[in-house]
Design an enzyme around this catalytic site. Structure first.
Site, PDB file in Angstrom:
ATOM      1  CB  THR A  40      -0.933  -0.003   1.235  1.00 51.90           C
ATOM      2  OG1 THR A  40      -1.772  -1.158   1.151  1.00 51.90           O
ATOM      3  CG2 THR A  40      -1.786   1.245   1.293  1.00 51.90           C
TER       4      THR A  40
ATOM      5  CB  CYS B 260     -14.952 -13.588   2.642  1.00 49.77           C
ATOM      6  SG  CYS B 260     -15.734 -15.054   3.294  1.00 49.77           S
TER       7      CYS B 260
HETATM    8  C1  LIG Z   1      -2.136  -7.148  -0.887  1.00 50.61           C
HETATM    9  C2  LIG Z   1      -2.032  -6.208  -2.028  1.00 50.61           C
HETATM   10  C3  LIG Z   1      -1.631  -4.870  -1.840  1.00 50.61           C
HETATM   11  C4  LIG Z   1      -1.387  -4.291  -0.479  1.00 50.61           C
HETATM   12  O1  LIG Z   1      -0.191  -4.731   0.101  1.00 50.61           O
HETATM   13  P1  LIG Z   1       0.023  -4.523   1.685  1.00 50.61           P
HETATM   14  O2  LIG Z   1       1.427  -4.968   1.908  1.00 50.61           O
HETATM   15  O3  LIG Z   1      -1.000  -5.381   2.369  1.00 50.61           O
HETATM   16  O4  LIG Z   1      -0.166  -3.065   1.968  1.00 50.61           O
HETATM   17  C5  LIG Z   1      -1.513  -4.065  -2.943  1.00 50.61           C
HETATM   18  N1  LIG Z   1      -1.765  -4.529  -4.176  1.00 50.61           N
HETATM   19  C6  LIG Z   1      -2.143  -5.799  -4.401  1.00 50.61           C
HETATM   20  C7  LIG Z   1      -2.394  -6.254  -5.792  1.00 50.61           C
HETATM   21  C8  LIG Z   1      -2.300  -6.678  -3.337  1.00 50.61           C
HETATM   22  O5  LIG Z   1      -2.696  -7.929  -3.564  1.00 50.61           O
END
Ligand SMILES: *Cc1c(COP(=O)(O)O)cnc(C)c1O
Length: 387
Positions: free
Chosen positions: A72, A325
């Site tokens: 993120t 979910c």
């Molecule tokens: C899980 C995910 C994120 C977020 O990553 P985090 O490390 O949880 O902040 C961003 N993009 C995609 C495609 C994801 O699957």
């Protein structure tokens, strides 16, 4: 009861070897990496070793990797960083409606602050057309952000082709590779990307650590101001155990990637074929072949994803549905809707994402339990079937 965990797209357990590698950095080698005495310098060395492992995995230079608190933050940093640093060139961003919320919400925020964002349509399988990307580029376009593979339906985008389009137009190109790094070959030069997001907890590393690849020469504003860590691009004392764990997870993933992708593809195909055969009115969501090796996403008509999810949980099976979910949201998934599905179809979807501990027996169990669950739910809601 053995728990069958089929939600690797959401998070993965940390590999025991990775936990072992991290442990000394909580206690013995706890020094601040910015200090000059030995236990700080040792931590600093471990960070740089992890950085080179991450760089190697994606074909990047060591000084092109910045550690972040996860996928993120990497997405936020890439998009806001490029847009703010290049305001004189324009304020137009091109992305898709199927991105992760980390990209979409960042784009929405920038829209509220004067940026123009084009959300390119995707086809029924979730694919972006590189020709559409070319058509969308305007004189004020500063950034294209398109994910490598979608976390819900598993579709893999033609990133290298889009990279060529971006390069020709001289527009920065970011890809969210959180679902592919460590699972499929990722090479920043072959893909033609300037920025790429990764996250450790999607590849058997710890949560709360990730990285942003920043191609040398990319103009980008820093938004964590403070110390000089990460060459001044991201202040804050480094998450040393997390970074070490990330590095180890990446090294292991790189070694096992091709064999594991093959194994998962075969298990996944068995799961999809079995569900189609055993449950009528089932359809596959996402691209039939251009998809993540571990992703099976199906819509099963006349049953609610959430009911299936909860019933499977009684049998120790963890899966996800297209309406997030049992989490806060009951809105149908934005990805499903962008693929042209109705809210009803989206609500009847189930995502099963396999992982390195998924076995043939697990798949056999799911193929036994899920048809039974669907039969029971359909019998309970005959009204739904008459709609
Ligand atoms: C899980 C995910 C994120 C977020 O990553 P985090 O490390 O949880 O902040 C961003 N993009 C995609 C495609 C994801 O699957």
């Amino acid at each position: 009861m053995r728990r069958i965990y089929l939600d690797d797209a959401r998070t993965t357990p940390v590999r025991p070897e990775v936990v072992q590698a991290m442990l000394p950095y909580f206690t013995d080698v706890f020094g601040n990496p910015s200090t000059i005495y030995a236990c700080g310098q040792e931590a600093k060395g471990a960070i740089e070793e992890a950085r080179s492992r991450v760089a190697d995995l994606i074909g990047a230079g060591i000084d092109e990797i910045v550690f972040t608190s996860g996928g993120t933050e990497a997405d936020n940093f890439a998009i806001k960083g490029v847009v703010h640093a290049n305001e004189s060139r324009g304020k137009h961003i091109i992305t898709t409606p199927i991105e992760h919320h980390a990209v979409l919400e960042t784009c929405h925020f920038l829209e509220e602050n004067g940026c123009r964002v084009t959300y390119l349509p995707v086809d029924g399988n979730g694919l972006v057309d590189p020709a559409e990307v070319r058509r969308a580029i305007a004189s004020d376009t500063v950034l294209i952000s398109i994910m490598h593979a979608n976390n819900e339906v598993g579709t893999i985008e033609p990133i290298a082709e889009i990279g060529k389009v971006a390069r020709e137009a001289g527009v920065y190109f970011h890809t969210d590779a959180v679902q592919t790094a460590g699972h499929l070959p990722v090479n920043v030069d072959e893909m033609g990307v300037d920025l790429l997001s990764m996250s450790a907890h999607k590849l058997y590393g710890p949560k709360g650590i990730g990285a942003l690849y920043i191609r040398k020469g990319t103009r980008l504003v820093t938004f964590m101001h403070g110390g000089e860590q990460e060459r001044g691009r991201r202040a804050s004392t480094e998450n040393v155990p997390g970074i070490v764990g990330f590095g180890h997870a990446v090294a292991l993933a790189g070694e096992e990637m091709s064999a594991e992708a093959e194994r998962l593809t075969s298990l996944r195909n068995r799961l999809i074929d079995g569900l189609m055969e055993k449950i009528d009115h089932t359809r596959l969501n996402g691209h039939p072949t251009q998809r993540l090796p571990n992703n099976a996403n199906v819509s099963i008509a006349y049953v609610e994803g959430e009911s299936m999810c909860l019933n499977l949980d009684f049998d120790g099976i963890c899966v996800s549905t297209g309406s997030a979910c049992s989490s806060a949201s009951t809105e149908p998934s934005h990805v499903m809707l962008a693929l042209g599905m109705s809210p009803l179809e989206a609500h009847s979807s189930l995502r099963m994402s396999l992982g390195r501990w998924t076995t043939e027996e697990d798949i056999a169990t799911v193929l036994e339990v899920l048809p039974r669950v669907v039969g029971k739910l359909r019998a309970m809601s005959p009204l739904l079937k008459n709609q």
